[in-house]
Design a protein around this motif. Sequence first.
Motif, PDB file in Angstrom:
ATOM      1  N   VAL A   1      53.822  43.940  48.616  1.00 50.92           N
ATOM      2  CA  VAL A   1      54.455  44.123  47.304  1.00 50.92           C
ATOM      3  C   VAL A   1      54.328  42.835  46.497  1.00 50.92           C
ATOM      4  CG1 VAL A   1      56.681  44.447  46.153  1.00 50.92           C
ATOM      5  CG2 VAL A   1      56.011  45.967  48.031  1.00 50.92           C
ATOM      6  N   ASN A   2      54.561  41.695  47.134  1.00 46.34           N
ATOM      7  CA  ASN A   2      54.427  40.402  46.437  1.00 46.34           C
ATOM      8  C   ASN A   2      52.995  40.166  45.973  1.00 46.34           C
ATOM      9  OD1 ASN A   2      57.132  39.789  46.708  1.00 46.34           O
ATOM     10  ND2 ASN A   2      56.837  38.622  48.609  1.00 46.34           N
ATOM     11  N   ILE A   3      52.022  40.466  46.817  1.00 46.75           N
ATOM     12  CA  ILE A   3      50.609  40.293  46.437  1.00 46.75           C
ATOM     13  C   ILE A   3      50.281  41.202  45.257  1.00 46.75           C
ATOM     14  CG2 ILE A   3      48.224  40.715  47.208  1.00 46.75           C
ATOM     15  CD1 ILE A   3      49.128  39.768  50.014  1.00 46.75           C
ATOM     16  N   ARG A   4      50.765  42.443  45.310  1.00 48.15           N
ATOM     17  CA  ARG A   4      50.524  43.391  44.216  1.00 48.15           C
ATOM     18  C   ARG A   4      51.118  42.860  42.907  1.00 48.15           C
ATOM     19  NH1 ARG A   4      54.011  47.913  43.415  1.00 48.15           N
ATOM     20  NH2 ARG A   4      53.318  48.986  41.548  1.00 48.15           N
ATOM     21  N   ASN A   5      52.354  42.367  42.981  1.00 47.38           N
ATOM     22  CA  ASN A   5      53.006  41.822  41.787  1.00 47.38           C
ATOM     23  C   ASN A   5      52.226  40.622  41.231  1.00 47.38           C
ATOM     24  OD1 ASN A   5      54.999  43.756  41.889  1.00 47.38           O
ATOM     25  ND2 ASN A   5      56.455  42.454  42.992  1.00 47.38           N
ATOM     26  N   GLU A   6      51.763  39.746  42.136  1.00 49.94           N
ATOM     27  CA  GLU A   6      50.975  38.596  41.696  1.00 49.94           C
ATOM     28  C   GLU A   6      49.672  39.036  41.035  1.00 49.94           C
ATOM     29  OE1 GLU A   6      50.278  35.516  44.609  1.00 49.94           O
ATOM     30  OE2 GLU A   6      52.381  35.578  45.275  1.00 49.94           O
ATOM     31  N   MET A   7      49.024  40.048  41.632  1.00 49.36           N
ATOM     32  CA  MET A   7      47.781  40.552  41.055  1.00 49.36           C
ATOM     33  C   MET A   7      48.034  41.163  39.674  1.00 49.36           C
ATOM     34  SD  MET A   7      45.851  42.163  44.366  1.00 49.36           S
ATOM     35  CE  MET A   7      44.401  42.655  43.463  1.00 49.36           C
TER      36      MET A   7
ATOM     37  N   MET B   1      50.421  40.297  37.599  1.00 48.96           N
ATOM     38  CA  MET B   1      50.719  39.184  36.713  1.00 48.96           C
ATOM     39  C   MET B   1      49.421  38.469  36.308  1.00 48.96           C
ATOM     40  SD  MET B   1      53.548  36.203  37.343  1.00 48.96           S
ATOM     41  CE  MET B   1      52.609  35.398  38.610  1.00 48.96           C
ATOM     42  N   ILE B   2      48.531  38.271  37.275  1.00 47.38           N
ATOM     43  CA  ILE B   2      47.238  37.639  36.987  1.00 47.38           C
ATOM     44  C   ILE B   2      46.437  38.520  36.029  1.00 47.38           C
ATOM     45  CG2 ILE B   2      45.008  37.014  38.015  1.00 47.38           C
ATOM     46  CD1 ILE B   2      46.600  36.055  40.487  1.00 47.38           C
ATOM     47  N   HIS B   3      46.483  39.821  36.259  1.00 46.91           N
ATOM     48  CA  HIS B   3      45.770  40.757  35.378  1.00 46.91           C
ATOM     49  C   HIS B   3      46.313  40.667  33.939  1.00 46.91           C
ATOM     50  CE1 HIS B   3      43.629  44.289  34.056  1.00 46.91           C
ATOM     51  NE2 HIS B   3      44.779  44.829  33.640  1.00 46.91           N
ATOM     52  N   GLU B   4      47.622  40.612  33.799  1.00 48.94           N
ATOM     53  CA  GLU B   4      48.240  40.497  32.470  1.00 48.94           C
ATOM     54  C   GLU B   4      47.810  39.201  31.788  1.00 48.94           C
ATOM     55  OE1 GLU B   4      52.517  40.926  32.537  1.00 48.94           O
ATOM     56  OE2 GLU B   4      52.378  42.816  33.647  1.00 48.94           O
ATOM     57  N   LYS B   5      47.812  38.089  32.534  1.00 49.39           N
ATOM     58  CA  LYS B   5      47.424  36.795  31.967  1.00 49.39           C
ATOM     59  C   LYS B   5      45.971  36.820  31.513  1.00 49.39           C
ATOM     60  CE  LYS B   5      50.686  33.788  34.356  1.00 49.39           C
ATOM     61  NZ  LYS B   5      50.854  32.682  35.309  1.00 49.39           N
ATOM     62  N   THR B   6      45.097  37.397  32.371  1.00 54.76           N
ATOM     63  CA  THR B   6      43.680  37.452  31.997  1.00 54.76           C
ATOM     64  C   THR B   6      43.474  38.368  30.792  1.00 54.76           C
ATOM     65  OG1 THR B   6      43.274  39.172  33.648  1.00 54.76           O
ATOM     66  CG2 THR B   6      42.765  36.909  34.283  1.00 54.76           C
TER      67      THR B   6
END
Length: 115
Positions: free
Chosen positions: A92-98, A100-105
């Motif tokens: 779940v944490n990895i998914r959330n980080e991914m 967040m990274i997707h939103e930033k990109t």
Amino acid sequence: ALGPSDASPDEGVVEDLPLIDEKAVEQLTEGLISHYLPDLQRSKSALQELTQNQVVLLETLEQEISKFKECNSILEISALFSEAKHYHNKLVNIRNEMMMIHEKTSKLKVSGINI
């Protein structure tokens, strides 16, 4: 000719034995049996009871061992569920980080910065 040392060691032994009274032997045998038989029968009975008790004890121990095995299995299953929950939280944490990274990109692309 045969000398004194050539004679058989058993020679003359039968003649040396006293006459055995068969009735006396029978009475002595009966007396001996009647003396020891009750103790032997009690010992036999006690041993049979002990053996039966041991069988019951072994069966009880086997039941207790299977209970412990079941408890151990439950603990192992509990540990597996705990471990699964831990790894689920990591995912779940990895998914959330991914995300967040997707939103930033995505925001960077909108801003005009090429990645």
